[in-house]
Design an enzyme around this catalytic site. Structure first.
Site, PDB file in Angstrom:
ATOM      1  CB  CYS A  62      -9.340   7.552 -21.619  1.00  8.06           C
ATOM      2  SG  CYS A  62     -10.684   7.311 -20.490  1.00  8.06           S
ATOM      3  CB  CYS A  68     -12.313  11.008 -15.587  1.00  7.31           C
ATOM      4  SG  CYS A  68     -11.071  10.182 -14.615  1.00  7.31           S
ATOM      5  CB  CYS A  71      -5.256  10.049 -17.701  1.00  2.00           C
ATOM      6  SG  CYS A  71      -5.454   8.491 -16.852  1.00  2.00           S
ATOM      7  CB  CYS A 147     -10.199   2.813 -15.392  1.00  2.00           C
ATOM      8  SG  CYS A 147      -8.650   3.661 -15.084  1.00  2.00           S
ATOM      9  CD  GLU A 321       5.176   3.164   6.929  1.00  2.00           C
ATOM     10  OE1 GLU A 321       5.851   3.427   5.925  1.00  2.00           O
ATOM     11  OE2 GLU A 321       4.097   3.738   7.189  1.00  2.00           O
ATOM     12  CG  ASP A 369       9.738   5.473  -1.427  1.00  6.83           C
ATOM     13  OD1 ASP A 369       9.308   6.504  -1.963  1.00  6.83           O
ATOM     14  OD2 ASP A 369       9.345   4.333  -1.753  1.00  6.83           O
ATOM     15  CB  CYS A 396       5.945   9.595  -5.558  1.00  8.45           C
ATOM     16  SG  CYS A 396       5.381   9.987  -3.925  1.00  8.45           S
TER      17      CYS A 396
HETATM   18  N1  SAH Z   1       9.128   2.455   0.491  1.00  6.46           N
HETATM   19  C1  SAH Z   1       7.779   1.939   0.496  1.00  6.46           C
HETATM   20  C2  SAH Z   1       6.714   2.973   0.933  1.00  6.46           C
HETATM   21  C3  SAH Z   1       6.782   4.318   0.284  1.00  6.46           C
HETATM   22  S1  SAH Z   1       5.336   5.310   0.451  1.00  6.46           S
HETATM   23  C4  SAH Z   1       7.424   1.327  -0.840  1.00  6.46           C
HETATM   24  O1  SAH Z   1       8.111   1.528  -1.817  1.00  6.46           O
HETATM   25  O2  SAH Z   1       6.417   0.600  -0.903  1.00  6.46           O
HETATM   26  C5  SAH Z   1       5.675   6.302   1.810  1.00  6.46           C
HETATM   27  C6  SAH Z   1       5.466   5.628   3.145  1.00  6.46           C
HETATM   28  O3  SAH Z   1       5.786   6.590   4.141  1.00  6.46           O
HETATM   29  C7  SAH Z   1       4.048   5.156   3.441  1.00  6.46           C
HETATM   30  O4  SAH Z   1       4.092   3.800   3.787  1.00  6.46           O
HETATM   31  C8  SAH Z   1       3.616   6.017   4.640  1.00  6.46           C
HETATM   32  O5  SAH Z   1       2.812   5.307   5.564  1.00  6.46           O
HETATM   33  C9  SAH Z   1       4.942   6.372   5.259  1.00  6.46           C
HETATM   34  N2  SAH Z   1       4.961   7.601   6.071  1.00  6.46           N
HETATM   35  C10 SAH Z   1       4.242   8.737   5.903  1.00  6.46           C
HETATM   36  N3  SAH Z   1       4.612   9.651   6.806  1.00  6.46           N
HETATM   37  C11 SAH Z   1       5.578   9.098   7.566  1.00  6.46           C
HETATM   38  C12 SAH Z   1       6.364   9.552   8.672  1.00  6.46           C
HETATM   39  N4  SAH Z   1       6.199  10.781   9.150  1.00  6.46           N
HETATM   40  N5  SAH Z   1       7.284   8.717   9.188  1.00  6.46           N
HETATM   41  C13 SAH Z   1       7.461   7.464   8.692  1.00  6.46           C
HETATM   42  N6  SAH Z   1       6.741   6.975   7.671  1.00  6.46           N
HETATM   43  C14 SAH Z   1       5.807   7.772   7.109  1.00  6.46           C
END
Ligand code: SAH
Length: 443
Positions: A62, A68, A71, A147, A321, A369, A396
């Site tokens: 790029c 930027c 990346c 992009c 969540e 997650d 992540c």
């Molecule tokens: N598993 C889902 C979201 C993962 S991202 C997927 O794969 O799409 C992480 C998520 O955690 C987000 O939606 C965020 O809003 C949530 N989050 C952040 N802090 C949190 C907390 N303290 N308790 C519960 N959820 C939370």
């Protein structure tokens, strides 16, 4: 002034580590062993020229990369990028019991994979409405017109929107003077449904010429299925405000992942790499080996995607969540996929797990997650108390994952599988899926 460095050492973020007048600096966009020329004036020394290029350097990356900064791996071949990510994970997790050779699963397509695009507006020197990304460490917007990570459809939409905005002389918002209308553009594209959401982020409700902009845009027949105006009058670099006004279409899009369909609203979290998301979830479900009698908790469940993938294997799933809107969407997603055995709860994951531990809730599998910050010691201690057989941790950020794995170790959970997923190709980020099994301590 220019300074030459030979045979540079490069870290896992593709930065050459150099010393200038006794101070250490990181020079972006390099490859191990290269000879480079560095521009040393200015606050942040920058790569000026590659004198001897690595065999892994590519030239069709790029053109905005150095300015930027989004990346970090655009300048290297994809095979080499994967090898770097693999070396990084193996190095980071070498102390983790039970793990030897960690693999990184590649993407089908390392470019134009992002289903989400978000860019910031400014007025160009020739008075055109243009948009781009913030330069690293600054609030200067680097104009980017195509992009290489965003969906091609998103790039097309944005380019056409910019022409229409220029034609109607809609003023970009200026952070310094606090004047102007248009702050950002935000696009979500359903690669599998071909639905496209265009969100125009304005500095409040006032948007003169709104109807003409909309009329011109829809005339172009770009496949936009919904247009939304989002109000953001806050003094922040967060793109979306909380209020949305639907200008055209239903105000959301659907996307299909595997056999399931998901509703995506402007403010709800959705993984940015649609193809990668399917691979990731399939692996998480495979590792969890859920049985028909199992009770599963899906913590940090967003709009319920993992819960929905898990539901048909389990007796019941509880999704938790923090974001209330995401939970509303999760409930709708459960309905449109004809699933009845998930209970979605809006709560802080740590609060919820602590409460579950107090109630001595019986749980067989926990899937989690969390966002980049990772989870909390209290959440992990509650798992230690509830004693599910397995925990599948989707992460992540490998660094916070590593920190949390130590806390799991203190609660008798050990890593039996760990795999990397290149869901953020061309950037330094890498996703991981980990299987933790409980090993009963010897008495
Ligand atoms: N598993 C889902 C979201 C993962 S991202 C997927 O794969 O799409 C992480 C998520 O955690 C987000 O939606 C965020 O809003 C949530 N989050 C952040 N802090 C949190 C907390 N303290 N308790 C519960 N959820 C939370």
């Amino acid at each position: 002034m220019l300074k030459e460095f030979k045979n540079v050492n490069v870290n896992y973020e593709a930065d050459a580590l150099v010393e200038i007048n006794g101070k250490k600096y990181k020079i972006h966009d390099c490859i191990e062993g290269e000879d480079i020329l560095v521009e040393v004036d200015g606050k942040y020394p920058k790569l000026s020229k590659v004198l001897k290029a690595s065999e892994y350097r590519i030239n069709d990356g790029c053109k905005y990369q150095s300015e930027c900064g989004g990346c970090q791996f655009m300048h290297m071949s994809y095979e080499y990028e994967l090898a770097c990510k693999k070396a990084y994970l193996n190095d980071l997790f070498k102390g983790i019991r039970g793990k030897k050779d960690i693999d990184v699963i590649s993407m089908y397509e390392p470019l134009n994979y992002r289903n989400k695009a978000q860019m910031t507006y400014k007025l160009s020197k020739t008075k055109q409405v243009v948009c781009g990304f913030y330069e690293e460490y600054s609030h200067r917007i680097v104009t980017v017109s195509n992009c290489m990570l965003q969906a091609t459809v998103a790039n097309e939409l944005i380019e056409n929107l910019n022409k229409v905005l220029s034609k109607h002389k809609i003023k970009p918002y200026d952070e310094k003077t606090k004047e102007g209308i248009i702050r950002h553009v935000f696009v979500r594209y359903g690669f599998n449904t071909k639905e496209a959401m265009l969100v125009i982020v304005t500095n409040g409700e006032f948007f003169p010429g709104r109807n003409n902009v909309l009329k011109d845009l829809l005339k172009l027949d770009l496949g936009i299925t919904t247009v939304i105006q989002n109000y953001n009058h806050r003094d922040t670099s967060i793109v979306l405000g909380e209020e949305n006004k639907v200008l055209y279409g239903p105000g959301f899009i659907y996307e299909k992942v595997g056999n399931y369909k998901f509703k995506i609203s402007p403010n709800s979290f959705f993984q940015v790499n649609t193809l990668g998301m399917k691979k990731l979830y399939d692996k998480a479900i495979e590792m969890a080996e859920i049985k028909k009698t199992d009770r599963v908790i899906d913590a940090y469940c967003g709009v319920g995607t993992i819960s929905i993938f898990a539901a048909k294997h389990a007796k019941e799933v509880v999704g938790v969540e923090l974001n209330k809107q995401a939970i509303k969407d999760a409930k709708i997603n459960q309905k449109i996929n004809n699933i009845t055995n998930i209970n979605f709860i809006a709560d802080d994951a740590t609060n919820f797990m602590t409460h579950m531990a107090k109630e001595r809730y019986e749980v067989d599998v926990v899937i989690m997650d969390p966002p980049r910050e990772g989870s909390t010691k209290q959440f992990i201690n509650a798992i230690g108390y509830l004693k599910p057989k397995k925990v599948v941790y989707v992460s992540c950020d490998p660094k916070t994952l590593k920190r949390d794995l130590y806390d799991f170790g203190e609660n008798d959970y050990y890593v039996t599988k760990l795999e990397g997923f290149d869901n953020f190709s061309k950037t330094q980020h890498v996703e991981c899926v980990v299987l933790l099994n409980r090993i009963e301590p010897k008495k």
